[in-house]
Design a protein around this motif. Structure first.
Motif, PDB file in Angstrom:
ATOM      1  N   SER A 156       0.824  -1.209   0.000  1.00  0.00           N
ATOM      2  CA  SER A 156       0.000   0.000   0.000  1.00  0.00           C
ATOM      3  C   SER A 156       0.859   1.261   0.000  1.00  0.00           C
ATOM      4  N   LEU A 157       1.869   1.291   0.851  1.00  0.00           N
ATOM      5  CA  LEU A 157       2.744   2.466   0.911  1.00  0.00           C
ATOM      6  C   LEU A 157       3.510   2.665  -0.395  1.00  0.00           C
ATOM      7  N   ILE A 158       4.111   1.596  -0.889  1.00  0.00           N
ATOM      8  CA  ILE A 158       5.001   1.710  -2.049  1.00  0.00           C
ATOM      9  C   ILE A 158       4.230   1.908  -3.346  1.00  0.00           C
ATOM     10  N   TRP A 185      10.030   2.705   9.002  1.00  0.00           N
ATOM     11  CA  TRP A 185      10.805   3.813   8.482  1.00  0.00           C
ATOM     12  C   TRP A 185      11.307   3.493   7.086  1.00  0.00           C
ATOM     13  N   ILE A 186      11.687   4.536   6.368  1.00  0.00           N
ATOM     14  CA  ILE A 186      12.237   4.402   5.014  1.00  0.00           C
ATOM     15  C   ILE A 186      13.647   4.959   5.010  1.00  0.00           C
ATOM     16  N   ASP A 187      14.589   4.159   4.487  1.00  0.00           N
ATOM     17  CA  ASP A 187      15.978   4.578   4.299  1.00  0.00           C
ATOM     18  C   ASP A 187      16.242   4.737   2.807  1.00  0.00           C
ATOM     19  N   ILE A 188      17.083   5.709   2.456  1.00  0.00           N
ATOM     20  CA  ILE A 188      17.569   5.824   1.085  1.00  0.00           C
ATOM     21  C   ILE A 188      18.882   5.050   1.008  1.00  0.00           C
ATOM     22  N   GLU A 189      19.091   4.333  -0.085  1.00  0.00           N
ATOM     23  CA  GLU A 189      20.315   3.525  -0.188  1.00  0.00           C
ATOM     24  C   GLU A 189      21.552   4.350  -0.518  1.00  0.00           C
ATOM     25  N   SER A 190      21.383   5.500  -1.142  1.00  0.00           N
ATOM     26  CA  SER A 190      22.558   6.336  -1.425  1.00  0.00           C
ATOM     27  C   SER A 190      22.913   7.133  -0.178  1.00  0.00           C
ATOM     28  N   SER A 191      24.083   7.714  -0.170  1.00  0.00           N
ATOM     29  CA  SER A 191      24.518   8.480   0.995  1.00  0.00           C
ATOM     30  C   SER A 191      24.013   9.919   0.974  1.00  0.00           C
ATOM     31  N   GLU A 192      23.410  10.327  -0.134  1.00  0.00           N
ATOM     32  CA  GLU A 192      22.930  11.699  -0.253  1.00  0.00           C
ATOM     33  C   GLU A 192      21.419  11.740  -0.426  1.00  0.00           C
ATOM     34  N   LEU A 193      20.792  12.686   0.267  1.00  0.00           N
ATOM     35  CA  LEU A 193      19.366  12.902   0.086  1.00  0.00           C
ATOM     36  C   LEU A 193      19.153  13.553  -1.273  1.00  0.00           C
ATOM     37  N   ASN A 194      18.031  13.239  -1.905  1.00  0.00           N
ATOM     38  CA  ASN A 194      17.763  13.793  -3.234  1.00  0.00           C
ATOM     39  C   ASN A 194      16.296  14.154  -3.377  1.00  0.00           C
ATOM     40  N   ASN A 195      15.892  14.600  -4.548  1.00  0.00           N
ATOM     41  CA  ASN A 195      14.510  15.006  -4.790  1.00  0.00           C
ATOM     42  C   ASN A 195      13.531  13.867  -4.565  1.00  0.00           C
ATOM     43  N   ASP A 196      13.930  12.632  -4.889  1.00  0.00           N
ATOM     44  CA  ASP A 196      13.039  11.488  -4.683  1.00  0.00           C
ATOM     45  C   ASP A 196      12.753  11.287  -3.194  1.00  0.00           C
ATOM     46  N   PHE A 197      13.767  11.452  -2.359  1.00  0.00           N
ATOM     47  CA  PHE A 197      13.589  11.344  -0.904  1.00  0.00           C
ATOM     48  C   PHE A 197      12.565  12.374  -0.426  1.00  0.00           C
ATOM     49  N   TYR A 198      12.735  13.622  -0.854  1.00  0.00           N
ATOM     50  CA  TYR A 198      11.826  14.676  -0.411  1.00  0.00           C
ATOM     51  C   TYR A 198      10.431  14.508  -1.008  1.00  0.00           C
ATOM     52  N   HIS A 199      10.349  13.925  -2.191  1.00  0.00           N
ATOM     53  CA  HIS A 199       9.044  13.626  -2.781  1.00  0.00           C
ATOM     54  C   HIS A 199       8.305  12.599  -1.911  1.00  0.00           C
ATOM     55  N   ILE A 200       8.999  11.550  -1.470  1.00  0.00           N
ATOM     56  CA  ILE A 200       8.390  10.551  -0.594  1.00  0.00           C
ATOM     57  C   ILE A 200       7.929  11.196   0.706  1.00  0.00           C
ATOM     58  N   LEU A 201       8.786  12.002   1.305  1.00  0.00           N
ATOM     59  CA  LEU A 201       8.455  12.660   2.569  1.00  0.00           C
ATOM     60  C   LEU A 201       7.194  13.504   2.439  1.00  0.00           C
ATOM     61  N   THR A 202       7.137  14.362   1.453  1.00  0.00           N
ATOM     62  CA  THR A 202       5.978  15.251   1.325  1.00  0.00           C
ATOM     63  C   THR A 202       4.724  14.489   0.891  1.00  0.00           C
ATOM     64  N   THR A 203       4.870  13.467   0.065  1.00  0.00           N
ATOM     65  CA  THR A 203       3.714  12.671  -0.358  1.00  0.00           C
ATOM     66  C   THR A 203       3.098  11.953   0.842  1.00  0.00           C
ATOM     67  N   LEU A 204       3.938  11.313   1.653  1.00  0.00           N
ATOM     68  CA  LEU A 204       3.411  10.608   2.817  1.00  0.00           C
ATOM     69  C   LEU A 204       2.836  11.576   3.846  1.00  0.00           C
ATOM     70  N   GLN A 205       3.434  12.747   4.003  1.00  0.00           N
ATOM     71  CA  GLN A 205       2.892  13.729   4.959  1.00  0.00           C
ATOM     72  C   GLN A 205       1.488  14.175   4.557  1.00  0.00           C
ATOM     73  N   GLN A 206       1.185  14.163   3.277  1.00  0.00           N
ATOM     74  CA  GLN A 206      -0.146  14.535   2.809  1.00  0.00           C
ATOM     75  C   GLN A 206      -1.210  13.497   3.195  1.00  0.00           C
ATOM     76  N   HIS A 207      -0.771  12.292   3.569  1.00  0.00           N
ATOM     77  CA  HIS A 207      -1.710  11.221   3.927  1.00  0.00           C
ATOM     78  C   HIS A 207      -1.874  11.039   5.431  1.00  0.00           C
ATOM     79  N   ILE A 208      -1.304  11.933   6.222  1.00  0.00           N
ATOM     80  CA  ILE A 208      -1.440  11.836   7.681  1.00  0.00           C
ATOM     81  C   ILE A 208      -2.887  12.112   8.063  1.00  0.00           C
ATOM     82  N   ARG A 209      -3.384  11.305   8.994  1.00  0.00           N
ATOM     83  CA  ARG A 209      -4.766  11.489   9.485  1.00  0.00           C
ATOM     84  C   ARG A 209      -4.767  11.791  10.951  1.00  0.00           C
TER      85      ARG A 209
END
Length: 102
Positions: free
Chosen positions: A35-37, A78-102
């Motif tokens: 469901s999450l992925i 929790w979700i980990d990114i496999e690379s050592s650097e945060l990127n746009n995909d990481f922030y996209h996941i964060l903001t997308t999931l925050q929109q689903h908080i109830r």
């Protein structure tokens, strides 16, 4: 399993902490991960790994690989990114999931 509901989604260094409204056990985690992925993030699962108290789902979003982690005993998710650097995909996941908080 009831409909997925998240009550908390926060960035913690290089990971995203997720708190679910309902408790989960080893029978629930694969459907929660799906469901999450797939439904919430529109990403693709590439591997599921089950352990004694853990479940991990590796997935790809665009060109980035992540791991969705569940610890049954502590009810942690929790979700980990496999690379050592945060990127746009990481922030996209964060903001997308925050929109689903109830």
């Amino acid at each position: 399993m009831q409909q997925l509901a998240m009550t908390h989604v926060k960035q913690r260094e290089h990971c995203i902490d997720i708190r679910l409204a309902q408790s989960f056990d080893e029978d629930d985690v694969e459907s929660i991960a799906e469901s999450l992925i797939q439904r919430h993030l529109d990403a693709r699962t590439i591997e599921n790994i089950s352990g004694a108290d853990r479940f991990n789902a590796r997935f790809i979003l665009n060109s980035s690989t992540f791991v969705l982690n569940f610890e049954i005993y502590s009810q942690s998710c929790w979700i980990d990114i496999e690379s050592s650097e945060l990127n746009n995909d990481f922030y996209h996941i964060l903001t997308t999931l925050q929109q689903h908080i109830r």
